[in-house]
Design an enzyme around this catalytic site. Structure first.
Site, mmCIF file in Angstrom:
data_model
loop_
_atom_site.group_PDB
_atom_site.id
_atom_site.type_symbol
_atom_site.label_atom_id
_atom_site.label_comp_id
_atom_site.label_asym_id
_atom_site.label_seq_id
_atom_site.Cartn_x
_atom_site.Cartn_y
_atom_site.Cartn_z
ATOM 1 N N TYR A 144 0.834 -1.310 0.025
ATOM 2 C CA TYR A 144 -0.038 -0.042 -0.055
ATOM 3 C C TYR A 144 0.771 1.279 -0.218
ATOM 4 O O TYR A 144 1.845 1.225 0.961
ATOM 5 C CB TYR A 144 -0.843 0.132 1.364
ATOM 6 C CG TYR A 144 -1.859 1.362 1.346
ATOM 7 C CD1 TYR A 144 -2.794 1.648 0.485
ATOM 8 C CD2 TYR A 144 -1.640 1.999 2.439
ATOM 9 C CE1 TYR A 144 -3.549 2.488 0.694
ATOM 10 C CE2 TYR A 144 -2.626 3.294 2.536
ATOM 11 C CZ TYR A 144 -3.485 3.416 1.531
ATOM 12 O OH TYR A 144 -4.438 4.703 1.589
ATOM 13 N N ASP A 239 9.166 2.962 -0.119
ATOM 14 C CA ASP A 239 8.053 3.786 0.883
ATOM 15 C C ASP A 239 8.389 3.315 2.337
ATOM 16 O O ASP A 239 8.002 2.317 2.751
ATOM 17 C CB ASP A 239 6.780 3.215 0.161
ATOM 18 C CG ASP A 239 5.627 3.847 0.972
ATOM 19 O OD1 ASP A 239 5.737 4.628 2.206
ATOM 20 O OD2 ASP A 239 4.469 3.630 0.860
ATOM 21 N N LYS A 267 3.773 9.227 8.934
ATOM 22 C CA LYS A 267 3.594 8.326 10.275
ATOM 23 C C LYS A 267 4.463 9.037 11.446
ATOM 24 O O LYS A 267 4.269 10.013 11.953
ATOM 25 C CB LYS A 267 3.481 6.722 10.254
ATOM 26 C CG LYS A 267 2.243 6.543 9.054
ATOM 27 C CD LYS A 267 2.047 5.091 9.169
ATOM 28 C CE LYS A 267 0.731 4.880 8.419
ATOM 29 N NZ LYS A 267 0.838 4.041 7.215
HETATM 30 C C1 PLP Z 1 0.325 4.758 5.783
HETATM 31 C C2 PLP Z 1 0.854 4.399 4.506
HETATM 32 C C3 PLP Z 1 0.893 5.193 3.533
HETATM 33 C C4 PLP Z 1 -0.176 6.327 3.396
HETATM 34 O O1 PLP Z 1 0.009 7.332 4.439
HETATM 35 P P1 PLP Z 1 -1.133 8.284 4.660
HETATM 36 O O2 PLP Z 1 -0.559 9.300 5.722
HETATM 37 O O3 PLP Z 1 -2.280 7.512 5.347
HETATM 38 O O4 PLP Z 1 -1.615 8.965 3.435
HETATM 39 C C5 PLP Z 1 1.800 5.185 2.392
HETATM 40 N N1 PLP Z 1 2.676 4.159 2.233
HETATM 41 C C6 PLP Z 1 2.643 3.252 3.647
HETATM 42 C C7 PLP Z 1 3.918 2.197 3.441
HETATM 43 C C8 PLP Z 1 1.734 3.265 4.560
HETATM 44 O O5 PLP Z 1 1.947 2.426 5.638
#
Ligand code: PLP
Length: 428
Positions: A144, A239, A267
């Site tokens: 994701y 990511d 995060k």
């Molecule tokens: C949570 C998450 C996102 C998205 O971040 P948001 O602040 O919710 O938009 C993207 N990549 C990874 C790996 C994530 O865990």
């Protein structure tokens, strides 16, 4: 357990908010039941509107790595608020934040602040396309990367749980430039490069996946991707929205010693406030406007209050590397405890763990990719989730999410989690 106030709020919420929640992962659709409305949180615990207490194993999906109500972070926010909530002009904390990120994250020479992980990944892909002049990119099934159109293809967690891995509203034109490979399958990636010669701008991945449950890279996988990117003039994007500042102060790239070209962060970086960032090699980041031609902007980016929270968090993590030993120890203890419960009960489920990320998969297959993750019995997971909740342990309401351990989880609390796990598995 009395959850009457939460139920009343949920009924009201459903009338004014789609599905009653502002992010689908908060719904309890996949596990049965209705979401709890949280009133406050302190340390390792969440308190709902009916004053029930839960051990929190999500920690706001990652950011609260030091537990809730950290006094140092809250003091920094209180101080910042006195100087106005937003300027819309450069401010000192943004420079301090930039310098600290460059210092902490091995691959980053320059960084741009944004407001969420989604913004970070969308911007990183635009940048990768802009500076390579190529359109396509590779992502892995079950990973994701936020809700940007081009990522909502086999997108893990929320999307999987809802049964809509490909969202309506994402056009075929967009989807055709997103190439898919199974996680941990280097041959599949090689084939994609062969079939799309000169057209692939980047590979993006979660170096440790959290969004199909916790799935670790096999030996050599990350290194293999690095090599393939170098051979094909493509950028490697980690990511690290989830793994950044979590698996080490320099993220998964520090822990595995593989250096990407671009990194996305989110995060933990905001200490609980909405913050994201993307950064990388200077010659790539200099393509970003106003230095370069790739446009990206944000009215509230680098917001002073958000920067104050994030700075307090990152400074603490950087100055206290023992945090990571503590997190590893607590998480290993919980993982070992769950493994031993599984054995005692004659079950055959899988536990994965690295640093403060861990998952219990209701399958007897080793989980290395989305295919194997999907062999989990999600019905069983739903019952297990509710059993745990009734015993005062708040898990992510989906099989396809990792758990996040905070430093507020003491070994005593970890024991309680292990005990609740035993009883919850036993009564399935
Ligand atoms: C949570 C998450 C996102 C998205 O971040 P948001 O602040 O919710 O938009 C993207 N990549 C990874 C790996 C994530 O865990």
């Amino acid at each position: 357990m009395n959850t009457k106030r939460s139920q009343v709020l949920f009924e009201r919420a459903k009338r004014c908010i789609p599905g009653g929640v502002n992010s689908p992962v908060r719904a309890f659709k996949a596990v049965g039941g209705n979401p709890l409305f949280i009133k406050s949180a302190k340390g390792a615990f969440l308190y709902d509107e009916d004053d029930n207490r839960y051990i929190d194993l999500i920690n706001s999906w990652g950011p609260m790595i030091l537990g809730h109500g950290n006094e140092m972070i809250e003091a920094a926010v209180k101080e910042a608020i006195l100087d106005s909530l937003s300027f819309g002009a450069p401010s000192k904390r943004e420079v301090e934040m930039g310098e600290l990120i460059v210092e902490m994250v091995p691959s980053i020479d320059k960084v741009r602040m944004v407001n969420s992980g989604t913004e970070a990944t969308m911007s990183a892909i635009r940048l990768a396309r802009g500076c390579t002049g190529k359109d396509k990119f590779i992502k892995f099934e079950g990973c994701y990367h936020g809700h940007g159109d081009s990522f909502l293809i086999a997108a893990g967690s929320g999307a999987v749980t809802m049964g809509t891995p490909d969202s309506p509203g994402v056009t075929p034109g967009t989807a055709k430039d997103t190439l898919l490979a199974p996680f941990n399958d280097i041959e599949a990636v090689k084939n994609l490069f062969d079939q799309n010669k000169g057209q692939i701008a980047a590979i993006i991945l979660e170096p440790v996946v959290g969004n199909m449950g916790c799935v670790l890279p096999l030996e050599g996988f990350l290194e293999g991707l690095r090599t393939l990117c170098d051979q094909n003039d493509a950028l490697l994007i980690f990511d690290e929205v989830m793994t950044g500042f979590r698996l080490a102060s320099g993220g998964a790239q520090e822990r595995f010693g593989v250096i990407p070209d671009l990194t996305t962060l989110g995060k933990i970086i905001g200490g609980g406030m909405p913050v994201g960032a993307y950064g990388g090699k200077a010659e790539i980041m200099d393509f970003v406007s106003p230095q370069g031609p790739v446009y990206q902007a944000g009215t509230l980016s680098g917001n002073p209050v958000a920067m104050a929270a994030g700075l307090a968090m990152l400074r603490h993590l950087y100055a206290n590397p023992t945090v990571y030993d503590q997190l590893e120890n607590t998480s290993r203890m919980i993982a070992k405890g769950i493994e031993s419960n599984i054995k005692k009960l004659g079950l055959d489920y899988q536990v994965t763990q690295i640093g403060s990320m861990l998952s219990l998969f209701f399958t007897n297959q080793k989980v290395i990719d989305f295919e194997s993750a999907k062999t989990s019995d999600t019905g069983k997971f739903g019952k297990y989730f509710n059993n745990m909740l009734n015993r005062g342990v708040y898990l992510a309401p989906s099989q396809f999410e990792t758990l996040f351990i905070s430093t507020a989880i003491t070994s005593e609390i970890a024991e309680q989690v292990i005990e609740a796990n035993f009883e919850s598995l036993k009564s399935l």
